[in-house]
Design a protein around this motif. Structure first.
Motif, short mmCIF file in Angstrom:
data_model
loop_
_atom_site.label_atom_id
_atom_site.label_comp_id
_atom_site.label_asym_id
_atom_site.label_seq_id
_atom_site.Cartn_x
_atom_site.Cartn_y
_atom_site.Cartn_z
N VAL A 1 0.79 -1.16 0.06
CA VAL A 1 0.07 0.03 0.03
C VAL A 1 0.83 1.06 -0.12
O VAL A 1 1.78 1.45 0.77
N ALA B 1 -4.92 1.20 4.77
CA ALA B 1 -3.53 0.67 4.47
C ALA B 1 -3.01 -0.03 5.65
O ALA B 1 -2.53 -1.31 5.56
N TYR C 1 -1.69 -0.79 -4.08
CA TYR C 1 -2.83 -0.20 -3.58
C TYR C 1 -2.53 1.34 -3.08
O TYR C 1 -1.66 1.26 -2.29
N ALA D 1 -2.34 -4.05 3.88
CA ALA D 1 -1.05 -4.20 3.68
C ALA D 1 -0.16 -5.45 4.10
O ALA D 1 -0.50 -5.79 5.33
N THR E 1 -3.93 4.60 -1.29
CA THR E 1 -4.87 5.27 -0.42
C THR E 1 -4.47 6.48 0.20
O THR E 1 -3.27 6.53 0.47
#
Lengths: 357, 349
Positions: free
Chosen positions: A35, A199, A191, A203, A193
């Motif tokens: 993340v 997160a 990903y 993650a 964010t």
């Protein structure tokens, strides 16, 4: 080049004269869920778009599964991307939306049919296949967008803030869904964010970015418990870590708001009287009687959240501080309390922000 | 609709329900009649389920009267609404209908004032025959007009689609300057450039040719069309294009498979404008064409309208107007659904 996964080598990006990414080096293991998190404008989306091939790389190299993809077309990189705005093709049915990428790649009809159906059943959108995106709810659209990524069988999934357009409840369920998807498919996922709950929960590996640089990279626990600097310490965690101005007075002691705290630290680097930043998470502060060892504070107001309370306090020198208080009895505003914390929970930073371990 | 409002839990009051009921033409009206006959509040849903409890059945006469008043008001409102609509539609349709009917009158009758507007001595194609006697025959001129108009539509759409896409999506030096220049040409009255156009076409060997005329029409049509198409492309979210690129659609494939369906309203608008303008254009056709068999319909119409030796054949004029109107109507009716959406897309963005 036998290494798999995604490798970024000294990636730089500038828009005209403005540098947005300043030399990012990152190795993402195959099958991991990474993340990118950071405040807006930190370059996390730009970095993702460069991996996707939607943004040109000004300098550096991107490798996916041992293949240099820096100059390849997005469709040839073995990636699939899910956008924040879903970006479904509004004039096609869900089935056509899912099949479009495969059609472009000239996949056989039966193969397309099979892949679309299997993606639809993974995401439970079988019954929606003949609808248009306009007839779907936000959550369903997001599923279709994820489905469109799945059918391509990519090496790497890229998610660009996929949940920010959904309402709070749906966001939680889709988050669980994405975690399940990662477990089932086992692909590498990247990903982006700005929501640290997403997160932390999703993650394997968090990459904290600021101003186009990686501030810290590690497991959620590492990043939370051992922040590398004041930025990461303040960014990860809600409410954020208390970062207080303090002074190193030598002999394993810190002077904070007029009081002294014992903090055993191997800090040869520090001069006596040097300014430092003292970090302590709200949940590591305990409310105690105001005695010699405790930090004295005045409660400004208390936030009651059911299971817990957040006490917004002021130290004697006026610095604000938040403490979590789990005991039942309410604490009214204006009361003077003492706060204590275990030495193991202290996080000491240099004035420049870097952590002193 | 009625069913939905009947079951709406937010408005369980019978008066409210009844006021909604007459909006449903058939069922609602019938229900209102039975209501009036029974003189009590016994409303049933279309499924025959009794919605109102015993209490409601014993509602006062006062409420019944109020209900009737309410219903009458709604009916009056509907009547006024539709009446006004019909009247307005009539005003718009009457000239077209009068022209069409008058064009079917006998030769001698056609010279009389058009009262009553329909043929009194039976239908005849006299007017169309006499229209055909002008110029190179009405077919020839219709084919000329159709060829020029359709070619203008195709070329205009093709060029403005690509130009609009380019202006909307690509970054290149002097992009805005170029775009403003293109738009600025809208300010030049085209009559003022007719002479230079004539000279250019003559140099190209394209004077007195339908190809030359088509090129002139496309040129005149492009600034507006490019503007329209750029707006249409601007309204398409960038992510859709990026998703398509990741899916492997490139360049022309991307434009045709993904973007074209999304800018179709803009394309329809551009097509309608191009067709109507090319179909109705008179001055350039008159100036740039010189031989009889090349003239387009508006030029023919001018000849018909001018008459022979001062005698105007009004029947032929009516027939000519009918011939000229029909293709426009067909094009507009076929594309109007997209056209309206296109205008709105242009308005918001």
């Amino acid at each position: 080049m036998a290494e798999t996964g995604v490798i970024l080598k000294d990636i730089r990006k500038s828009f005209g004269n403005v540098d947005v990414i300043h030399g990012v080096n990152l190795a993402i293991k195959e099958g991991s869920f990474v993340v990118f998190v950071g405040p807006s404008g930190c370059g996390k989306s730009t970095l993702l778009r460069m991996i996707a091939g939607l943004e040109e790389v000004s300098d550096g190299e991107i490798e996916i599964n041992g293949r240099d993809v820096t100059d390849l077309d997005p469709s040839e990189r073995g990636i699939a991307m899910v956008f924040q705005s879903y970006a479904l093709y509004p004039h096609m049915s869900v089935r056509e939306n899912l099949a479009f990428g495969l059609k472009m790649a000239r996949t056989g009809r039966e193969e397309i049919e099979a892949r679309v159906n299997s993606a639809a059943s993974i995401l439970k959108i079988d019954h929606l296949l003949d609808r248009r995106p306009g007839q779907l709810s936000g959550g369903q659209r997001q599923r279709v967008a994820i489905g469109r990524a799945i059918v391509r069988k990519p090496d790497v999934f890229l998610f660009d803030e996929p949940l920010s357009n959904l309402d709070a409840e749906l966001r939680v369920s889709m988050r669980v869904e994405i975690a399940r998807l990662h477990r089932e498919l086992g692909n590498t996922m990247i990903y982006v964010t700005h929501d640290q709950t997403e997160a932390m929960t999703l993650a394997d590996n968090i990459v904290v970015l600021r101003n186009g640089r990686i501030e810290q990279q590690g497991s959620p626990r590492e990043v939370y418990e051992n922040p590398a600097n004041t930025f990461v310490a303040g960014f990860i965690g809600s409410p954020r870590m208390n970062l207080l101005d303090a002074k190193w007075i030598g002999n394993d002691h810190i002077e904070l708001a007029g009081g002294k705290i014992a903090s055993p630290l191997m800090a040869q680097r520090l001069q006596d009287g040097e300014k430092i930043t003292f970090g302590i998470r709200p949940e590591n502060l305990a409310v105690v009687e105001n005695s010699g060892e405790a930090i004295p504070a005045k409660v400004d107001f208390a936030e009651y959240l059911g299971g817990t309370q957040y006490l917004y306090c002021q130290l004697d020198d006026g610095q604000p501080l938040v403490a979590e208080y789990r005991a039942g009895a309410p604490i009214e505003a204006g009361r003077r309390i003492g706060l204590s914390c275990a030495a193991a929970d202290h996080r000491i930073f240099e004035a420049s922000g870097a952590r002193i371990r | 609709m009625s069913n939905k409002s009947m079951n709406d839990p937010l408005h369980p009051r019978p008066s409210r329900l009844a006021s909604l009921a007459p909006q449903d033409e058939g069922e609602g009206a019938r229900r209102s009649n039975t209501l009036e006959g029974e003189g009590q509040l016994r409303l049933s849903s279309p499924h025959g389920e009794v919605r109102n409890g015993a209490k409601r059945n014993e509602a006062s006469n006062h409420e019944g009267a109020w209900l009737r008043f309410k219903r009458a008001k709604t009916l009056r409102k509907n009547f006024a609404y539709h009446g006004a609509g019909l009247a307005i539609a009539l005003f718009f349709l009457a000239p077209l209908a009068v022209t069409l009917l008058a064009s079917f009158r006998h030769g001698t009758e056609a010279r009389q004032p058009a009262i009553p507007p329909w043929p009194t001595n039976g239908f005849s194609l006299d007017s169309y025959r006499s229209l055909d006697s002008f110029g190179a025959g009405v077919w020839q001129h219709t084919v000329n007009s159709l060829a020029v108009s359709l070619a203008t539509v195709v070329l205009t759409v093709a060029v403005s689609l690509l130009a609009g896409y380019g202006f909307s999506r690509y970054r290149f030096p002097l992009k805005n300057v170029l775009f403003v220049l293109v738009i600025a040409t809208l300010m030049i009255p085209f009559q003022s450039i007719l002479t230079p156009l004539f000279i250019i076409l003559a140099k190209l060997g394209l004077n007195n040719s339908l190809v030359g005329l088509t090129l002139v029409y496309v040129t005149l049509q492009l600034p507006f069309s490019v503007f329209m198409m750029r707006n249409a492309f601007d309204a398409v979210p960038k992510e859709i294009e990026e998703a398509a690129r990741i899916d492997g659609a490139r360049d022309l494939m991307l434009l045709v498979r993904v973007l074209l369906p999304l800018v179709l309203p803009g394309v329809a608008t551009v097509a309608i404008f191009a067709f109507l303008n090319a179909w109705n254009e008179f001055l350039a056709a008159l100036v740039l064409l010189s031989s009889n068999e090349k003239y387009t319909l508006p030029v023919l119409m001018m000849a018909v309208r001018a008459g022979r030796l001062g005698a105007i054949n009004w029947g032929a004029v009516q027939a000519g107007v009918a011939v000229m109107t029909i293709p426009c109507l067909i094009v507009f009716l076929a594309l109007q659904r997209y056209y309206m959406r296109g205008l709105m897309a242009g308005a918001v963005k």
